[in-house]
Design an enzyme around this catalytic site. Structure first.
Site, PDB file in Angstrom:
ATOM      1  N   GLU A   1     -68.922  75.542   0.921  1.00 41.33           N
ATOM      2  CA  GLU A   1     -67.810  74.690   0.518  1.00 41.33           C
ATOM      3  C   GLU A   1     -66.694  74.740   1.559  1.00 41.33           C
ATOM      4  O   GLU A   1     -66.306  75.800   2.028  1.00 41.33           O
ATOM      5  CB  GLU A   1     -67.275  75.167  -0.836  1.00 41.33           C
TER       6      GLU A   1
ATOM      7  N   CYS B   1     -69.431  74.713  -6.116  1.00 42.68           N
ATOM      8  CA  CYS B   1     -68.740  75.908  -6.596  1.00 42.68           C
ATOM      9  C   CYS B   1     -68.545  75.947  -8.115  1.00 42.68           C
ATOM     10  O   CYS B   1     -69.451  76.289  -8.854  1.00 42.68           O
ATOM     11  CB  CYS B   1     -67.417  76.060  -5.858  1.00 42.68           C
TER      12      CYS B   1
ATOM     13  N   LYS C   1     -66.300  66.645  -5.778  1.00 40.78           N
ATOM     14  CA  LYS C   1     -66.331  67.725  -6.753  1.00 40.78           C
ATOM     15  C   LYS C   1     -65.726  67.282  -8.081  1.00 40.78           C
ATOM     16  O   LYS C   1     -64.595  66.825  -8.146  1.00 40.78           O
ATOM     17  CB  LYS C   1     -65.566  68.931  -6.197  1.00 40.78           C
TER      18      LYS C   1
END
Length: 209
Positions: A5, A109, A75
């Site tokens: 990330e 994540c 995300k």
């Protein structure tokens, strides 16, 4: 080739001065990824902090193929505990990238903690993906959760999972890697341990089928 990330900057909840300007569908890190994909004749994947022309910031997962075609995922589950939601805009779409006959669900994540969002769906042609890619900046104190949850995503979705985490430290956190490629039984195919490294592994699609 899977990078963690925000691989070019480290995880930054304050994107001002860090995020790259997204202009005409690209940014400097993406252009570098394209050049690497061509050079390696492979897909290159990782996320970058970007600023759109309207001033909004995104944590953008870029999946780049050697023909320069790209698939993007913004995300969805922003890390509210660290304040990521204050400056970044959440993506709204779940995205699957196809490469050489394999379908990869793109996740970043904190998405790891939301199993319903990653649920492998039945379509007319079968399951909608074969593998999940999780790219992350998971800190050292939560490594057990990182390992347990990424293995669980493989088992419950009957898929491969490539969970790729950063190493090193910044002014806020220590990061211990723990990158693993899991099979659909939650068994490790390959792992990096807690050191900075590169690991190469193969997946057996016939076994998955």
């Amino acid at each position: 080739y899977i990078l963690p990330e925000m691989f070019s900057t480290g995880f930054a909840t304050q994107p001002e001065g860090v995020a790259e300007e997204w202009q005409q569908g690209t940014c400097p890190s993406l252009e570098w990824m394209k050049s690497m994909a061509v050079e390696l004749d492979a897909a290159v994947a990782g996320s970058v902090a970007v600023m759109e022309e309207d001033g909004r910031y995104y944590n953008r997962f870029c999946f780049v193929r050697p023909n320069a075609e790209c698939t993007f995922y913004d995300k969805h589950h922003l890390f509210t505990y660290g304040g990521e939601h204050h400056r970044y805009t959440a993506g709204q779409e779940r995205v699957v990238a196809e490469f050489r006959g394999v379908h990869f669900l793109m996740q970043i994540c904190y998405d790891l903690r939301f199993p319903v969002f990653a649920r492998n769906r039945i379509t007319e042609s079968g399951y909608d993906y074969d593998a999940i890619i999780y790219i992350a900046s998971f800190p050292t104190p939560r490594m057990e959760a990182w390992r347990t949850l990424s293995a669980a995503r493989a088992i419950e979705n009957e898929c491969f999972v490539a969970s790729v985490n950063r190493t090193g430290k910044d002014i806020y956190c220590q990061y211990s890697g723990g990158s693993v490629l899991w099979d659909s039984f939650g068994e490790k195919i390959a792992e990096c341990g807690d050191a900075q490294c590169v690991v190469v592994a193969e997946i057996d699609m016939s076994e998955l089928k």
